[in-house]
Enzyme design. Structure first.
Site, PDB file in Angstrom:
ATOM      1  N   HIS A   1       0.857  -1.201   0.000  1.00  0.00           N
ATOM      2  CA  HIS A   1       0.000   0.000   0.000  1.00  0.00           C
ATOM      3  C   HIS A   1       0.892   1.251   0.000  1.00  0.00           C
ATOM      4  CE1 HIS A   1      -3.846   2.052   0.483  1.00  0.00           C
ATOM      5  NE2 HIS A   1      -3.103   2.972   1.077  1.00  0.00           N
ATOM      6  N   ALA A   2       0.637   2.148  -0.957  1.00  0.00           N
ATOM      7  CA  ALA A   2       1.522   3.301  -1.157  1.00  0.00           C
ATOM      8  C   ALA A   2       1.595   4.194   0.078  1.00  0.00           C
ATOM      9  CB  ALA A   2       1.027   4.117  -2.341  1.00  0.00           C
TER      10      ALA A   2
ATOM     11  N   HIS B   1       0.235  11.811  -6.036  1.00  0.00           N
ATOM     12  CA  HIS B   1      -0.364  11.937  -4.701  1.00  0.00           C
ATOM     13  C   HIS B   1       0.715  11.793  -3.614  1.00  0.00           C
ATOM     14  CE1 HIS B   1      -3.335  11.120  -1.420  1.00  0.00           C
ATOM     15  NE2 HIS B   1      -2.377  10.317  -0.993  1.00  0.00           N
ATOM     16  N   GLU B   2       1.508  10.747  -3.741  1.00  0.00           N
ATOM     17  CA  GLU B   2       2.522  10.497  -2.706  1.00  0.00           C
ATOM     18  C   GLU B   2       3.544  11.630  -2.651  1.00  0.00           C
ATOM     19  OE1 GLU B   2       2.113   8.374  -0.449  1.00  0.00           O
ATOM     20  OE2 GLU B   2       0.441   7.378  -1.422  1.00  0.00           O
TER      21      GLU B   2
ATOM     22  N   HIS C   1       2.674  14.434  -0.454  1.00  0.00           N
ATOM     23  CA  HIS C   1       3.062  14.256   0.959  1.00  0.00           C
ATOM     24  C   HIS C   1       4.522  14.660   1.156  1.00  0.00           C
ATOM     25  CE1 HIS C   1      -0.588  12.252   2.215  1.00  0.00           C
ATOM     26  NE2 HIS C   1      -0.416  11.219   1.416  1.00  0.00           N
TER      27      HIS C   1
ATOM     28  N   GLU D   1      -3.506  14.885   2.600  1.00  0.00           N
ATOM     29  CA  GLU D   1      -3.977  14.036   1.502  1.00  0.00           C
ATOM     30  C   GLU D   1      -4.359  14.850   0.259  1.00  0.00           C
ATOM     31  OE1 GLU D   1      -3.518  10.975   1.640  1.00  0.00           O
ATOM     32  OE2 GLU D   1      -3.042  10.910   3.783  1.00  0.00           O
TER      33      GLU D   1
ATOM     34  N   HIS E   1      -6.377   0.479   5.833  1.00  0.00           N
ATOM     35  CA  HIS E   1      -6.340   1.472   6.921  1.00  0.00           C
ATOM     36  C   HIS E   1      -6.958   0.973   8.218  1.00  0.00           C
ATOM     37  CE1 HIS E   1      -5.902   3.439   3.064  1.00  0.00           C
ATOM     38  NE2 HIS E   1      -5.334   4.469   3.664  1.00  0.00           N
TER      39      HIS E   1
ATOM     40  N   TYR F   1      -9.317  11.414   3.902  1.00  0.00           N
ATOM     41  CA  TYR F   1      -9.446  11.247   2.448  1.00  0.00           C
ATOM     42  C   TYR F   1     -10.756  11.841   1.941  1.00  0.00           C
ATOM     43  CZ  TYR F   1      -5.638   7.954   3.257  1.00  0.00           C
ATOM     44  OH  TYR F   1      -4.458   7.374   3.652  1.00  0.00           O
TER      45      TYR F   1
HETATM   46  O1  X8Z Z   1      -4.183   5.367   1.151  1.00  0.00           O
HETATM   47  C1  X8Z Z   1      -4.172   6.160   0.231  1.00  0.00           C
HETATM   48  C2  X8Z Z   1      -2.849   6.669  -0.340  1.00  0.00           C
HETATM   49  C3  X8Z Z   1      -1.777   6.677   0.683  1.00  0.00           C
HETATM   50  S1  X8Z Z   1      -1.926   7.971   1.783  1.00  0.00           S
HETATM   51  C4  X8Z Z   1      -2.413   5.767  -1.464  1.00  0.00           C
HETATM   52  N1  X8Z Z   1      -5.329   6.556  -0.337  1.00  0.00           N
HETATM   53  C5  X8Z Z   1      -6.622   6.068   0.128  1.00  0.00           C
HETATM   54  C6  X8Z Z   1      -6.805   4.605  -0.193  1.00  0.00           C
HETATM   55  O2  X8Z Z   1      -6.042   4.056  -0.986  1.00  0.00           O
HETATM   56  O3  X8Z Z   1      -7.725   3.996   0.343  1.00  0.00           O
HETATM   57  C7  X8Z Z   1      -5.472   7.528  -1.412  1.00  0.00           C
HETATM   58  C8  X8Z Z   1      -6.919   7.496  -1.763  1.00  0.00           C
HETATM   59  C9  X8Z Z   1      -7.645   6.902  -0.597  1.00  0.00           C
HETATM   60 ZN    ZN Z   2      -1.909   9.906   0.978  1.00  0.00          ZN
END
Ligand code: X8Z
Ligand code: ZN
Length: 606
Positions: A346-347, A376-377, A380, A404, A505, A515
């Site tokens: 997960h990024a 997106h990254e 950050h 975010e 998460h 988000y």
């Molecule tokens: O978790 C993230 C990023 C890392 S902060 C990739 N996002 C959420 C997800 O993947 O559930 C970005 C969009 C929503």
């Molecule tokens: Zn993010």
């Protein structure tokens, strides 16, 4: 978020800091202060800076090399931070009721909120919690679906299959298969809830949900109302999209499989969690063949490497007047999935060593979707770099949604004009029909996400407050998924499963309302940045690429970190102190007109 909260939350985990005050964690009363509040804050900052180095290193190694050993190291580091934090909060109580200058008071308030994983002071429980938190992320990171011993599919591969398969039964297999990772999480999660709530109680909050909601420069109750207000404002957009998507899926799979008055089966939306639906654009394309925004094929044709994709994102930030990323970023980041070990794919973006050691951790694939995640990254990382000269307690975003929203705002500037300029598509020309196509593509991600972004924490708020009992975890989850998103699981999901655990998460203990807020804020930011850049015409055609003026104002907001309330930061950029959904609503006006026309005569809703 503070640097520590970002480290913990952003990186999935926890905790950071110095071992200097472990003793204090066992104190039961606040001792008379031996230092002034200013001295206390200075010491907290110094200790935090020191402790973060060790914790950052332990968390990085854990996330990029999942083994029994790294679990021990990461949990030990988290434990050390939790003890330090608990001790410092106890000491900070000595200043309660004193008249302090605004900055000192803010630093102390942020210190108290400086963990997303509050641990009980009891050393046994503290240890237990940090171990459970580490195990939960490990279960997710190493998760895979095995048909048998020799036939296993990783989470990342399953994600990809959900995006591309259009076979109803096959999709159901992948969907259900990924959720086989969750039953072992259930007991651990239940215990985690008990322990974090105990920790939150000790910090003066009724439960962890209330503590999370306290991080927004307003009371937790006011915040809850504000988030609910925003959802009500954007809900009409979602309702139109849902109606159109269900109709098209009905045509594609048959109305027996997608009944037109019921929630949509959750496995048909091109995404493992039905959170963003951009991958079913092929089914939704309003005017087939009209526009060619096929960045995917350029990436393949030119055979972009992960590094080249990251370079493209970096170039955008540099065009705004920001610095190139340091050499260490290129040396230390994880861009690709290692072949020989388990990692958390997960990024995430890391601002280690007080923002001097920036990294991303991804398993980059050669797609436009991934390119946007990279942008997106880096948002950050550029935020972390911008606030690195703040004291550690102020090294964080104005509120978590701001962190975010930065990179996402930049993705709004990836217009056909921009993509053509940097050679990712061949022509920037855009007819009216092409505008609708592009808006559909964006809405499938940006608008489809809104209820999902809202409900994840709504579920957790209920769990933490005790309103949702362990025996109803899955029932309440699906009740919310259906109520908010209008989707339903492909088969009965009883309490033998723990479906929330299939979303990163939740085992990763990362709050999620950020988000949802970011999806709204990014359009608000973009509207102001486009004005600053002197853009004329509608918002959807604006790219701030190359605008040093917009870049400077964006950077100035980021540079204040969390040294001031988010309302002040927002006002400096946008002139308003409120999060405002009118920008996202205006942005999608052309698509909404199209959808209303398409939906005329359909019975929408579920
Ligand atoms: O978790 C993230 C990023 C890392 S902060 C990739 N996002 C959420 C997800 O993947 O559930 C970005 C969009 C929503
Ligand atoms: Zn993010």
């Amino acid at each position: 978020m503070t640097k520590l909260a970002k480290l913990m939350a952003g990186l999935a985990l926890v905790v950071m800091m110095a071992a200097c005050s472990e003793q204090a964690a066992d104190d039961t009363t606040a001792a008379a202060p031996t230092e002034t509040a200013e001295e206390f804050v200075a010491r907290a900052n110094a200790e935090l800076e020191e402790l973060s180095k060790e914790i950052g290193a332990a968390q990085w190694v854990r996330a990029t090399y999942i083994t029994e050993d790294t679990a021990v190291l990461a949990a030990a580091a988290s434990e050390r931070y939790a003890k330090w934090h608990s001790g410092m909060v106890k000491q900070a109580m000595a200043y309660d009721g004193q008249q302090l200058d605004a900055s000192t008071q803010r630093a102390i308030d942020l210190l108290k909120l400086g963990t997303s994983l509050p641990a009980p002071k009891d050393p046994q429980k503290l240890k237990e919690l940090t171990q459970i938190a580490t195990e939960l992320t490990g279960l997710y990171g190493a998760g895979q679906y095995c048909r048998n011993d020799n036939d296993c599919i990783s989470g990342t591969d399953l994600e990809g299959l959900m995006q591309t398969s259009r076979d109803f039964d096959e999709l159901e297999e992948y969907w259900t298969g990924w959720r086989t990772i969750t039953p072992p999480m259930r007991d651990k999660f239940e215990r985690y809830v008990e322990l974090v709530n105990e920790g939150a109680n000790e910090l003066g909050y009724s439960d962890l949900g209330e503590m999370w909601r306290a991080g927004f420069d307003m009371s937790p109750a006011e915040f809850q109302q504000d988030a609910a207000r925003l959802w009500e404002e954007v809900k009409p957009l979602y309702d139109e999209l849902h109606c159109a998507v269900r109709a098209k899926l009905g045509e594609h799979y048959g109305e027996d499989k997608v009944p037109q008055d019921e929630p949509i089966p959750a496995h048909l939306l091109g995404n493992m969690w039905a959170q963003e639906w951009g991958f079913i654009y092929d089914i939704m394309e309003p005017y087939p063949g009209v526009s060619d925004l096929d960045v995917d094929s350029t990436l393949k044709k030119k055979n972009f490497s992960p590094q080249e994709m990251v370079r493209s994102a970096e170039n955008f930030y540099v065009s705004l007047g920001m610095d190139r990323l340091p050499d260490t970023f290129w040396e230390r980041s994880q861009f690709s999935k290692p072949r020989d070990r388990e990692v958390v794919c997960h990024a995430s973006a890391w601002g280690l060593d007080g923002g001097n050691d920036l990294r991303i951790k991804m398993c980059i694939k050669q797609t436009y979707d991934e390119l946007r995640v990279i942008y997106h990254e880096l948002g950050h990382n550029y935020y972390q770099a911008a606030y690195k000269d703040q004291p550690p307690l102020f090294q964080g975003s104005a509120h978590s949604g701001f962190h975010e929203a930065i990179g996402d705002t930049v993705t709004l500037s990836m217009t056909p004009g921009y993509l053509a300029e940097v050679g990712l598509i061949s022509s920037a020309e855009e007819s009216e029909k092409a505008v609708i196509n592009r808006q559909m593509q964006m809405a499938l991600d940006k608008i489809a996400f809104l209820p999902f972004g809202k409900l994840i924490d709504e579920w957790r708020w209920g769990v933490f407050s005790g309103e949702i009992k362990p025996e109803d975890y899955n029932k309440a989850w699906w009740e919310m998924r259906t109520r908010y998103q209008g989707i339903a699981p492909p088969s009965e999901r009883g309490e033998e499963f723990f479906d929330p655990g299939a979303k990163y998460h939740i085992p990763g203990n990362v709050s999620y309302t950020r988000y949802f807020l970011a999806r709204i804020l990014q359009f608000q930011f973009q509207r102001s940045l486009c004005e600053i850049a002197g853009h004329e015409g509608d918002l959807a055609s604006c790219s701030i690429y190359g605008s040093k003026e917009a870049g400077a104002r964006f950077h100035a907001m980021m540079a204040s970190g969390q040294s001031e309330p988010w309302q002040d930061a927002l006002e400096k950029l946008t002139g308003t102190r409120h999060m405002d959904a009118t920008a996202i609503i205006d942005y999608f006006q052309p698509l909404m007109a199209y959808l209303k026309e398409q939906n005329a005569g359909r019975s929408c809703g579920w």
